[in-house]
Design a protein around this motif. Structure first.
Motif, PDB file in Angstrom:
ATOM      1  N   ARG A   1       0.818  -1.218   0.000  1.00  0.00           N
ATOM      2  CA  ARG A   1       0.000   0.000   0.000  1.00  0.00           C
ATOM      3  C   ARG A   1       0.848   1.263   0.000  1.00  0.00           C
ATOM      4  NH1 ARG A   1      -1.829  -4.262   2.447  1.00  0.00           N
ATOM      5  NH2 ARG A   1      -4.065  -4.719   2.643  1.00  0.00           N
ATOM      6  N   ALA A   2       2.137   1.134  -0.253  1.00  0.00           N
ATOM      7  CA  ALA A   2       3.079   2.246  -0.106  1.00  0.00           C
ATOM      8  C   ALA A   2       2.975   3.250  -1.245  1.00  0.00           C
ATOM      9  CB  ALA A   2       4.505   1.720  -0.001  1.00  0.00           C
ATOM     10  N   ALA A   3       2.870   4.508  -0.896  1.00  0.00           N
ATOM     11  CA  ALA A   3       2.893   5.580  -1.890  1.00  0.00           C
ATOM     12  C   ALA A   3       4.324   5.792  -2.371  1.00  0.00           C
ATOM     13  CB  ALA A   3       2.360   6.872  -1.271  1.00  0.00           C
ATOM     14  N   GLY A   4       4.487   5.961  -3.673  1.00  0.00           N
ATOM     15  CA  GLY A   4       5.784   6.325  -4.238  1.00  0.00           C
ATOM     16  C   GLY A   4       6.786   5.212  -4.373  1.00  0.00           C
ATOM     17  N   LEU A   5       6.414   3.991  -4.097  1.00  0.00           N
ATOM     18  CA  LEU A   5       7.356   2.881  -4.195  1.00  0.00           C
ATOM     19  C   LEU A   5       7.843   2.749  -5.638  1.00  0.00           C
ATOM     20  CD1 LEU A   5       8.646   0.602  -2.517  1.00  0.00           C
ATOM     21  CD2 LEU A   5       6.782  -0.878  -3.291  1.00  0.00           C
ATOM     22  N   GLY A   6       9.157   2.763  -5.822  1.00  0.00           N
ATOM     23  CA  GLY A   6       9.751   2.682  -7.149  1.00  0.00           C
ATOM     24  C   GLY A   6       9.860   4.008  -7.866  1.00  0.00           C
TER      25      GLY A   6
ATOM     26  N   ASP B   1      14.010  -4.139   7.503  1.00  0.00           N
ATOM     27  CA  ASP B   1      13.365  -4.873   8.592  1.00  0.00           C
ATOM     28  C   ASP B   1      13.362  -4.117   9.908  1.00  0.00           C
ATOM     29  OD1 ASP B   1      16.034  -5.070   9.229  1.00  0.00           O
ATOM     30  OD2 ASP B   1      16.140  -7.261   9.089  1.00  0.00           O
ATOM     31  N   THR B   2      13.834  -2.857   9.897  1.00  0.00           N
ATOM     32  CA  THR B   2      13.695  -1.984  11.063  1.00  0.00           C
ATOM     33  C   THR B   2      12.758  -0.818  10.779  1.00  0.00           C
ATOM     34  OG1 THR B   2      15.583  -0.553  10.519  1.00  0.00           O
ATOM     35  CG2 THR B   2      16.055  -2.561  11.774  1.00  0.00           C
ATOM     36  N   GLY B   3      12.253  -0.721   9.548  1.00  0.00           N
ATOM     37  CA  GLY B   3      11.349   0.363   9.188  1.00  0.00           C
ATOM     38  C   GLY B   3      12.026   1.540   8.514  1.00  0.00           C
ATOM     39  N   CYS B   4      13.348   1.478   8.304  1.00  0.00           N
ATOM     40  CA  CYS B   4      14.040   2.566   7.606  1.00  0.00           C
ATOM     41  C   CYS B   4      13.643   2.576   6.134  1.00  0.00           C
ATOM     42  CB  CYS B   4      15.559   2.397   7.702  1.00  0.00           C
ATOM     43  SG  CYS B   4      16.249   2.710   9.326  1.00  0.00           S
ATOM     44  N   LEU B   5      13.505   3.777   5.571  1.00  0.00           N
ATOM     45  CA  LEU B   5      13.287   3.914   4.134  1.00  0.00           C
ATOM     46  C   LEU B   5      14.621   3.713   3.423  1.00  0.00           C
ATOM     47  CD1 LEU B   5      11.144   6.562   2.350  1.00  0.00           C
ATOM     48  CD2 LEU B   5      13.487   6.199   1.620  1.00  0.00           C
ATOM     49  N   ILE B   6      14.634   2.895   2.382  1.00  0.00           N
ATOM     50  CA  ILE B   6      15.853   2.629   1.617  1.00  0.00           C
ATOM     51  C   ILE B   6      15.761   3.368   0.288  1.00  0.00           C
ATOM     52  CG2 ILE B   6      17.348   0.898   0.595  1.00  0.00           C
ATOM     53  CD1 ILE B   6      17.188   0.790   3.656  1.00  0.00           C
ATOM     54  N   VAL B   7      16.720   4.254   0.074  1.00  0.00           N
ATOM     55  CA  VAL B   7      16.789   5.033  -1.159  1.00  0.00           C
ATOM     56  C   VAL B   7      17.933   4.502  -2.013  1.00  0.00           C
ATOM     57  CG1 VAL B   7      17.197   7.327  -2.144  1.00  0.00           C
ATOM     58  CG2 VAL B   7      15.881   7.086  -0.019  1.00  0.00           C
ATOM     59  N   ARG B   8      17.620   4.200  -3.270  1.00  0.00           N
ATOM     60  CA  ARG B   8      18.660   3.796  -4.214  1.00  0.00           C
ATOM     61  C   ARG B   8      19.107   5.029  -4.975  1.00  0.00           C
ATOM     62  NH1 ARG B   8      20.293  -1.039  -6.062  1.00  0.00           N
ATOM     63  NH2 ARG B   8      18.470  -2.092  -5.171  1.00  0.00           N
ATOM     64  N   THR B   9      20.372   5.409  -4.805  1.00  0.00           N
ATOM     65  CA  THR B   9      20.891   6.609  -5.435  1.00  0.00           C
ATOM     66  C   THR B   9      21.264   6.344  -6.886  1.00  0.00           C
ATOM     67  OG1 THR B   9      23.145   6.137  -4.708  1.00  0.00           O
ATOM     68  CG2 THR B   9      21.757   7.442  -3.211  1.00  0.00           C
ATOM     69  N   ALA B  10      21.570   7.407  -7.598  1.00  0.00           N
ATOM     70  CA  ALA B  10      21.887   7.290  -9.026  1.00  0.00           C
ATOM     71  C   ALA B  10      23.101   6.408  -9.272  1.00  0.00           C
ATOM     72  CB  ALA B  10      22.123   8.680  -9.621  1.00  0.00           C
ATOM     73  N   ASP B  11      24.012   6.334  -8.312  1.00  0.00           N
ATOM     74  CA  ASP B  11      25.208   5.499  -8.486  1.00  0.00           C
ATOM     75  C   ASP B  11      25.013   4.088  -7.933  1.00  0.00           C
ATOM     76  OD1 ASP B  11      25.223   6.001  -5.799  1.00  0.00           O
ATOM     77  OD2 ASP B  11      27.153   7.049  -5.766  1.00  0.00           O
ATOM     78  N   GLY B  12      23.782   3.735  -7.583  1.00  0.00           N
ATOM     79  CA  GLY B  12      23.486   2.364  -7.185  1.00  0.00           C
ATOM     80  C   GLY B  12      23.590   2.068  -5.708  1.00  0.00           C
ATOM     81  N   ARG B  13      23.972   3.025  -4.916  1.00  0.00           N
ATOM     82  CA  ARG B  13      24.044   2.786  -3.468  1.00  0.00           C
ATOM     83  C   ARG B  13      22.639   2.702  -2.884  1.00  0.00           C
ATOM     84  NH1 ARG B  13      26.941   7.554  -0.963  1.00  0.00           N
ATOM     85  NH2 ARG B  13      25.899   8.626  -2.704  1.00  0.00           N
ATOM     86  N   ARG B  14      22.483   1.906  -1.827  1.00  0.00           N
ATOM     87  CA  ARG B  14      21.209   1.799  -1.106  1.00  0.00           C
ATOM     88  C   ARG B  14      21.389   2.448   0.258  1.00  0.00           C
ATOM     89  NH1 ARG B  14      19.232  -2.838   0.211  1.00  0.00           N
ATOM     90  NH2 ARG B  14      17.076  -2.660  -0.512  1.00  0.00           N
TER      91      ARG B  14
END
Length: 268
Positions: A210-215, A236-249
């Motif tokens: 149900r997440a808004a903005g996923l992807g 698994d702790t609830g942190c939002l994971i952002v994938r940056t332009a250089d591929g880092r999470r």
């Protein structure tokens, strides 16, 4: 205006304190915990005059809106308790789906679409409908956790970082009492799935559905710093994971979140 617990909440042993008007349901719940209340217990009002949102922002509930807080006293660590907010979002989304059936039949394709925005908002058609605030305090050898859920039933505030909307403006003609009954029942379900953090994997899966903005493109602002990338997942702790332009999470624990075109506008 008469508030009552839903049948599932009553069977589960929840108590209820309802007020015609109060400063803050969260503050009242924590005060009761300090005075010995161990819950589980709901605090609810149609008019809140001194509520707070994240970052100490005012969260007013003009008469007819729903301000509600649930007190749970648990043997969990604060980091685990923080993930209860995702169960709260799922509870409100489920309650909204239930009370919006009539509007969905009447409005058809124009009926509102509810989604969950990290970390603590419920959106309707992309606008903020509800905010969720968790507060915790050690009382004896346990943790008193108060989950505040404020919902715009008849009116929405102006000037919020994310534009806000009310159920009434969306054509959903229900009262705060009806919504609260559905919410108290849904809480029993998702609080049970969460199970003092042991079931967070299931809560995380349901939340992501149900997440808004996923992807999508995302920008997170923290103070004067900005992180841009793609909303990849929550961990698994609830942190939002952002994938940056250089591929880092990159994990994000807090900040103002903007998606799509809004993300571009906030970082230019």
């Amino acid at each position: 205006m008469v508030f009552t617990l839903g049948s599932r909440a009553t069977t589960a042993g929840y108590k209820l304190a309802a007020f015609d008007q109060i400063g803050s349901t969260n503050a009242e719940a924590m005060l009761r915990a300090r005075e010995g209340e161990r819950g589980p217990m709901w605090f609810v009002t149609p008019e809140q005059t001194a509520g707070r949102g994240r970052r100490q922002r005012a969260w007013m509930a003009p008469r007819g809106n729903l301000a509600s807080s649930v007190l749970e006293v648990m043997d969990v660590q604060p980091a685990v308790a923080a993930t209860l907010g995702f169960a709260a979002g799922l509870s409100l989304e489920a309650a909204l789906q239930r009370v919006s059936i009539e509007a969905a039949l009447r409005l058809g394709p124009g009926s509102p679409k509810y989604m969950l925005k990290w970390p603590n908002d419920v959106l309707a058609d992309g606008k903020k409908l509800s905010g969720i605030l968790l507060e915790a305090e050690t009382i004896g050898d346990r943790l008193a956790v108060v989950v505040g859920i404020g919902t715009n039933v008849v009116a929405a505030p102006e000037g919020t970082p994310t534009p806000a909307v009310s159920l009434a403006a969306l054509g959903v003609q229900i009262g705060a009492e009806e919504l609260f009954g559905a919410l108290s029942n849904a809480w029993v379900e998702f609080r049970g799935i969460w199970d003092n953090g042991r079931g967070f994997a299931d809560i995380r899966r349901l939340w992501l559905e149900r997440a808004a903005g996923l992807g999508d493109k995302v920008a997170i602002l923290t103070g004067n710093a900005a992180l841009e990338g793609t909303f990849d997942t929550i961990d698994d702790t609830g942190c939002l994971i952002v994938r940056t332009a250089d591929g880092r999470r990159m994990p994000v624990t807090a900040g103002e979140v903007y998606f799509g075109s809004a993300a571009s506008m906030r970082t230019t």
